[in-house]
Design a protein around this motif. Structure first.
Motif, PDB file in Angstrom:
ATOM      1  N   THR A   1     103.788  34.800  20.929  1.00 57.97           N
ATOM      2  CA  THR A   1     103.772  36.263  21.067  1.00 57.97           C
ATOM      3  C   THR A   1     102.407  36.690  21.612  1.00 57.97           C
ATOM      4  O   THR A   1     101.446  35.929  21.582  1.00 57.97           O
ATOM      5  N   ILE A   2     102.336  37.913  22.101  1.00 60.62           N
ATOM      6  CA  ILE A   2     101.061  38.432  22.613  1.00 60.62           C
ATOM      7  C   ILE A   2     100.028  38.497  21.498  1.00 60.62           C
ATOM      8  O   ILE A   2      98.838  38.253  21.723  1.00 60.62           O
ATOM      9  N   GLU A   3     100.446  38.774  20.284  1.00 63.10           N
ATOM     10  CA  GLU A   3      99.503  38.852  19.173  1.00 63.10           C
ATOM     11  C   GLU A   3      98.835  37.502  18.925  1.00 63.10           C
ATOM     12  O   GLU A   3      97.667  37.434  18.549  1.00 63.10           O
TER      13      GLU A   3
ATOM     14  N   ALA B   1     101.968  35.514  30.019  1.00 60.99           N
ATOM     15  CA  ALA B   1     100.682  35.096  29.481  1.00 60.99           C
ATOM     16  C   ALA B   1     100.720  34.567  28.049  1.00 60.99           C
ATOM     17  O   ALA B   1      99.681  34.281  27.486  1.00 60.99           O
ATOM     18  N   THR B   2     101.874  34.419  27.442  1.00 67.23           N
ATOM     19  CA  THR B   2     101.888  33.998  26.038  1.00 67.23           C
ATOM     20  C   THR B   2     102.082  32.504  25.832  1.00 67.23           C
ATOM     21  O   THR B   2     101.962  32.016  24.725  1.00 67.23           O
TER      22      THR B   2
ATOM     23  N   LEU C   1     105.488  40.311  18.039  1.00 69.46           N
ATOM     24  CA  LEU C   1     105.977  40.026  16.684  1.00 69.46           C
ATOM     25  C   LEU C   1     107.159  40.915  16.325  1.00 69.46           C
ATOM     26  O   LEU C   1     108.093  40.480  15.655  1.00 69.46           O
ATOM     27  N   ALA C   2     107.141  42.155  16.801  1.00 69.74           N
ATOM     28  CA  ALA C   2     108.210  43.104  16.476  1.00 69.74           C
ATOM     29  C   ALA C   2     109.432  42.947  17.382  1.00 69.74           C
ATOM     30  O   ALA C   2     110.542  43.313  16.997  1.00 69.74           O
ATOM     31  N   ALA C   3     109.248  42.408  18.582  1.00 71.15           N
ATOM     32  CA  ALA C   3     110.358  42.272  19.534  1.00 71.15           C
ATOM     33  C   ALA C   3     110.306  40.884  20.164  1.00 71.15           C
ATOM     34  O   ALA C   3     109.685  40.675  21.201  1.00 71.15           O
ATOM     35  N   ARG C   4     110.960  39.937  19.512  1.00 70.72           N
ATOM     36  CA  ARG C   4     110.960  38.551  19.986  1.00 70.72           C
ATOM     37  C   ARG C   4     111.725  38.438  21.298  1.00 70.72           C
ATOM     38  O   ARG C   4     112.585  39.242  21.607  1.00 70.72           O
ATOM     39  N   SER C   5     111.421  37.404  22.089  1.00 69.96           N
ATOM     40  CA  SER C   5     112.138  37.184  23.344  1.00 69.96           C
ATOM     41  C   SER C   5     113.585  36.807  23.047  1.00 69.96           C
ATOM     42  O   SER C   5     113.928  36.400  21.929  1.00 69.96           O
ATOM     43  N   GLU C   6     114.424  36.916  24.076  1.00 65.23           N
ATOM     44  CA  GLU C   6     115.838  36.577  23.891  1.00 65.23           C
ATOM     45  C   GLU C   6     116.046  35.099  23.551  1.00 65.23           C
ATOM     46  O   GLU C   6     117.058  34.718  22.991  1.00 65.23           O
ATOM     47  N   CYS C   7     115.053  34.270  23.858  1.00 65.56           N
ATOM     48  CA  CYS C   7     115.120  32.842  23.516  1.00 65.56           C
ATOM     49  C   CYS C   7     114.527  32.559  22.142  1.00 65.56           C
ATOM     50  O   CYS C   7     114.524  31.409  21.701  1.00 65.56           O
TER      51      CYS C   7
END
Length: 58
Positions: free
Chosen positions: A53-55, A15-16, A42-48
């Motif tokens: 972000t959800i925020e 959903a982001t 923001l605290a845990a970025r995707s591996e890419c």
């Protein structure tokens, strides 16, 4: 304007960004309660290391 999806719950994966983000916005505007699944915060970025972000979506 009547909100057609009031009292409905929708689950939206990815959903982001892209289509998922658009779907989340449309369902919310139609009155649904939307639950999102995501991989990026923001605290845990995707591996890419994508910027979305959800925020930023919520």
């Amino acid at each position: 304007m009547q909100r057609a999806l009031t009292s409905k719950v929708a689950l939206v994966p990815a959903a982001t960004r892209g289509a998922g983000r658009g779907i989340v916005n449309a369902l919310g505007e139609a009155g649904a309660t939307v639950q999102c699944t995501i991989r990026s915060t923001l605290a845990a970025r995707s591996e890419c290391d994508r910027p979305e972000t959800i925020e930023k979506t919520a």
